[in-house]
Design a protein around this motif. Structure first.
Motif, PDB file in Angstrom:
ATOM      1  N   LYS A  25       0.848  -1.200   0.000  1.00 20.63           N
ATOM      2  CA  LYS A  25       0.000   0.000   0.000  1.00 20.63           C
ATOM      3  C   LYS A  25       0.881   1.247   0.000  1.00 20.63           C
ATOM      4  O   LYS A  25       1.992   1.257   0.535  1.00 20.63           O
ATOM      5  N   ARG A  26       0.357   2.314  -0.576  1.00 19.98           N
ATOM      6  CA  ARG A  26       1.106   3.570  -0.677  1.00 19.98           C
ATOM      7  C   ARG A  26       1.385   4.207   0.681  1.00 19.98           C
ATOM      8  O   ARG A  26       0.508   4.304   1.519  1.00 19.98           O
ATOM      9  N   VAL A  27       2.602   4.675   0.833  1.00 17.48           N
ATOM     10  CA  VAL A  27       2.958   5.539   1.947  1.00 17.48           C
ATOM     11  C   VAL A  27       3.256   6.919   1.364  1.00 17.48           C
ATOM     12  O   VAL A  27       2.682   7.914   1.772  1.00 17.48           O
ATOM     13  N   ALA A  28       4.139   6.971   0.367  1.00 15.08           N
ATOM     14  CA  ALA A  28       4.450   8.214  -0.344  1.00 15.08           C
ATOM     15  C   ALA A  28       4.837   7.851  -1.771  1.00 15.08           C
ATOM     16  O   ALA A  28       5.702   6.998  -1.970  1.00 15.08           O
ATOM     17  N   VAL A  29       4.193   8.446  -2.745  1.00 19.09           N
ATOM     18  CA  VAL A  29       4.519   8.185  -4.148  1.00 19.09           C
ATOM     19  C   VAL A  29       4.521   9.490  -4.928  1.00 19.09           C
ATOM     20  O   VAL A  29       3.766  10.409  -4.622  1.00 19.09           O
ATOM     21  N   LYS A  30       5.405   9.561  -5.898  1.00 21.95           N
ATOM     22  CA  LYS A  30       5.464  10.701  -6.816  1.00 21.95           C
ATOM     23  C   LYS A  30       5.746  10.155  -8.202  1.00 21.95           C
ATOM     24  O   LYS A  30       6.700   9.406  -8.396  1.00 21.95           O
ATOM     25  N   TYR A  31       4.921  10.530  -9.168  1.00 20.03           N
ATOM     26  CA  TYR A  31       5.114  10.130 -10.559  1.00 20.03           C
ATOM     27  C   TYR A  31       5.536  11.345 -11.374  1.00 20.03           C
ATOM     28  O   TYR A  31       4.971  12.431 -11.211  1.00 20.03           O
ATOM     29  N   TYR A  32       6.525  11.156 -12.252  1.00 15.54           N
ATOM     30  CA  TYR A  32       7.023  12.233 -13.094  1.00 15.54           C
ATOM     31  C   TYR A  32       6.831  11.918 -14.571  1.00 15.54           C
ATOM     32  O   TYR A  32       7.207  12.716 -15.415  1.00 15.54           O
ATOM     33  N   SER A  33       6.274  10.774 -14.883  1.00 13.19           N
ATOM     34  CA  SER A  33       6.106  10.338 -16.261  1.00 13.19           C
ATOM     35  C   SER A  33       4.625  10.147 -16.569  1.00 13.19           C
ATOM     36  O   SER A  33       3.841   9.782 -15.698  1.00 13.19           O
ATOM     37  N   ASP A 104      19.037   7.913   2.755  1.00 15.81           N
ATOM     38  CA  ASP A 104      19.903   8.462   3.809  1.00 15.81           C
ATOM     39  C   ASP A 104      19.384   9.801   4.324  1.00 15.81           C
ATOM     40  O   ASP A 104      19.462  10.072   5.530  1.00 15.81           O
ATOM     41  N   ALA A 105      18.853  10.641   3.438  1.00 15.26           N
ATOM     42  CA  ALA A 105      18.301  11.933   3.870  1.00 15.26           C
ATOM     43  C   ALA A 105      17.086  11.713   4.768  1.00 15.26           C
ATOM     44  O   ALA A 105      16.936  12.384   5.805  1.00 15.26           O
ATOM     45  N   ILE A 106      16.222  10.790   4.390  1.00 15.42           N
ATOM     46  CA  ILE A 106      15.048  10.483   5.227  1.00 15.42           C
ATOM     47  C   ILE A 106      15.511   9.924   6.570  1.00 15.42           C
ATOM     48  O   ILE A 106      14.982  10.299   7.621  1.00 15.42           O
ATOM     49  N   ALA A 107      16.511   9.051   6.547  1.00 11.81           N
ATOM     50  CA  ALA A 107      17.041   8.489   7.795  1.00 11.81           C
ATOM     51  C   ALA A 107      17.608   9.591   8.695  1.00 11.81           C
ATOM     52  O   ALA A 107      17.387   9.581   9.915  1.00 11.81           O
ATOM     53  N   LEU A 108      18.309  10.544   8.108  1.00 13.77           N
ATOM     54  CA  LEU A 108      18.845  11.663   8.892  1.00 13.77           C
ATOM     55  C   LEU A 108      17.733  12.489   9.520  1.00 13.77           C
ATOM     56  O   LEU A 108      17.787  12.843  10.693  1.00 13.77           O
ATOM     57  N   ARG A 109      16.717  12.801   8.733  1.00  6.25           N
ATOM     58  CA  ARG A 109      15.619  13.648   9.228  1.00  6.25           C
ATOM     59  C   ARG A 109      14.740  12.912  10.249  1.00  6.25           C
ATOM     60  O   ARG A 109      14.183  13.529  11.136  1.00  6.25           O
ATOM     61  N   LEU A 110      14.619  11.590  10.118  1.00  7.17           N
ATOM     62  CA  LEU A 110      13.784  10.818  11.047  1.00  7.17           C
ATOM     63  C   LEU A 110      14.619  10.176  12.157  1.00  7.17           C
ATOM     64  O   LEU A 110      14.116   9.320  12.880  1.00  7.17           O
ATOM     65  N   ARG A 111      15.851  10.586  12.260  1.00  5.54           N
ATOM     66  CA  ARG A 111      16.772  10.102  13.295  1.00  5.54           C
ATOM     67  C   ARG A 111      16.886   8.576  13.286  1.00  5.54           C
ATOM     68  O   ARG A 111      16.786   7.921  14.319  1.00  5.54           O
ATOM     69  N   ASN A 112      17.065   8.033  12.094  1.00  9.25           N
ATOM     70  CA  ASN A 112      17.270   6.601  11.858  1.00  9.25           C
ATOM     71  C   ASN A 112      16.128   5.707  12.318  1.00  9.25           C
ATOM     72  O   ASN A 112      16.313   4.505  12.476  1.00  9.25           O
ATOM     73  N   THR A 113      14.955   6.269  12.550  1.00 11.77           N
ATOM     74  CA  THR A 113      13.782   5.464  12.877  1.00 11.77           C
ATOM     75  C   THR A 113      12.907   5.418  11.635  1.00 11.77           C
ATOM     76  O   THR A 113      12.031   6.254  11.446  1.00 11.77           O
ATOM     77  N   ILE A 114      13.180   4.439  10.778  1.00  9.61           N
ATOM     78  CA  ILE A 114      12.447   4.364   9.516  1.00  9.61           C
ATOM     79  C   ILE A 114      11.499   3.178   9.565  1.00  9.61           C
ATOM     80  O   ILE A 114      11.918   2.032   9.415  1.00  9.61           O
ATOM     81  N   ASP A 115      10.247   3.460   9.836  1.00 13.85           N
ATOM     82  CA  ASP A 115       9.190   2.459   9.774  1.00 13.85           C
ATOM     83  C   ASP A 115       7.912   3.159   9.322  1.00 13.85           C
ATOM     84  O   ASP A 115       7.881   4.390   9.178  1.00 13.85           O
ATOM     85  N   LYS A 116       6.873   2.401   9.087  1.00 11.90           N
ATOM     86  CA  LYS A 116       5.654   2.956   8.524  1.00 11.90           C
ATOM     87  C   LYS A 116       5.036   4.020   9.437  1.00 11.90           C
ATOM     88  O   LYS A 116       4.637   5.090   8.974  1.00 11.90           O
ATOM     89  N   ARG A 117       4.963   3.739  10.729  1.00 10.72           N
ATOM     90  CA  ARG A 117       4.346   4.688  11.662  1.00 10.72           C
ATOM     91  C   ARG A 117       5.097   6.021  11.655  1.00 10.72           C
ATOM     92  O   ARG A 117       4.507   7.083  11.531  1.00 10.72           O
ATOM     93  N   GLU A 118       6.410   5.946  11.742  1.00  6.92           N
ATOM     94  CA  GLU A 118       7.233   7.161  11.750  1.00  6.92           C
ATOM     95  C   GLU A 118       7.122   7.900  10.415  1.00  6.92           C
ATOM     96  O   GLU A 118       7.070   9.126  10.373  1.00  6.92           O
ATOM     97  N   ALA A 119       7.079   7.132   9.327  1.00  8.96           N
ATOM     98  CA  ALA A 119       6.957   7.738   8.000  1.00  8.96           C
ATOM     99  C   ALA A 119       5.631   8.481   7.854  1.00  8.96           C
ATOM    100  O   ALA A 119       5.591   9.602   7.330  1.00  8.96           O
ATOM    101  N   LEU A 120       4.553   7.871   8.313  1.00 11.01           N
ATOM    102  CA  LEU A 120       3.246   8.530   8.209  1.00 11.01           C
ATOM    103  C   LEU A 120       3.155   9.768   9.094  1.00 11.01           C
ATOM    104  O   LEU A 120       2.525  10.754   8.721  1.00 11.01           O
TER     105      LEU A 120
END
Length: 184
Positions: A25-33, A104-120
């Motif tokens: 399921k989508r969490v974040a998507v961007k289409y350019y085409s 890596d940029a997302i990991a830096l901004r989220l303080r290395n807590t990369i999971d669905k809850r944190e992403a949302l």
């Protein structure tokens, strides 16, 4: 970052950036085409791609595959699946660099807590990172520190303490506070 355009005015391009959860399921998507003109076509592509890559072991390093005449670079972290899609004539290493820089940029901004809850909870930060990496399909930046720094500036809370702000942000905040005080 400069020098990505090749001779003949051909610049590497990204067709989409997808971040899906462990169920596809989508969490974040961007289409350019315009290759996927409708939302149903986009959802079908995502479902198909997710099904194709689900059994791979892309947890330690990014994997590369050809899917529907596109090069797809993907990586799985916790319960999130990151995908970068480019044309079949794109440079795989460059697309892998885009994926790693974004991750890596997302990991830096989220303080290395990369999971669905944190992403949302931090979806705005994720979309800002995506926007700093790619604009209308054109690759702008791949350095994670530069991306995270730009996102931090755009996302700086006005109520942040002075120690969390850069000097120029602190001066702007002080100027704004002084102006409000003088105009009262």
């Amino acid at each position: 970052m400069s020098g990505f355009c090749l001779s003949g005015n051909s610049c590497p391009a990204v067709k989409n950036i997808l971040i899906l959860d462990s169920e596809g399921k989508r969490v974040a998507v961007k289409y350019y085409s315009d290759e996927w003109p409708t939302n149903s076509a986009k959802l079908a592509f995502e479902k198909s791609l997710f099904g194709r890559t689900l059994k791979s072991n892309a947890r330690t390093e990014a994997e590369i595959t050809i899917f529907d005449s596109n090069i797809v670079i993907y990586k799985f972290v916790q319960d999130l699946h990151f995908f970068i899609t480019g044309g079949d004539d794109e440079n795989e290493l460059l697309l892998a660099t885009v994926l790693q820089g974004l991750f890596d940029a997302i990991a830096l901004r989220l303080r290395n807590t990369i999971d669905k809850r944190e992403a949302l909870e931090n979806l705005d930060v994720i979309f800002l990172c995506i926007d700093e990496v790619v604009d209308q399909g054109m690759i702008l930046e791949t350095d994670a520190n530069a991306i995270a720094g730009k996102v931090a500036i755009q996302n700086m809370d006005a109520s942040a303490t002075l120690s969390e702000q850069t000097i120029s942000q602190a001066l702007a905040s002080a100027r704004e506070h002084l102006t409000k005080t003088l105009l009262k």
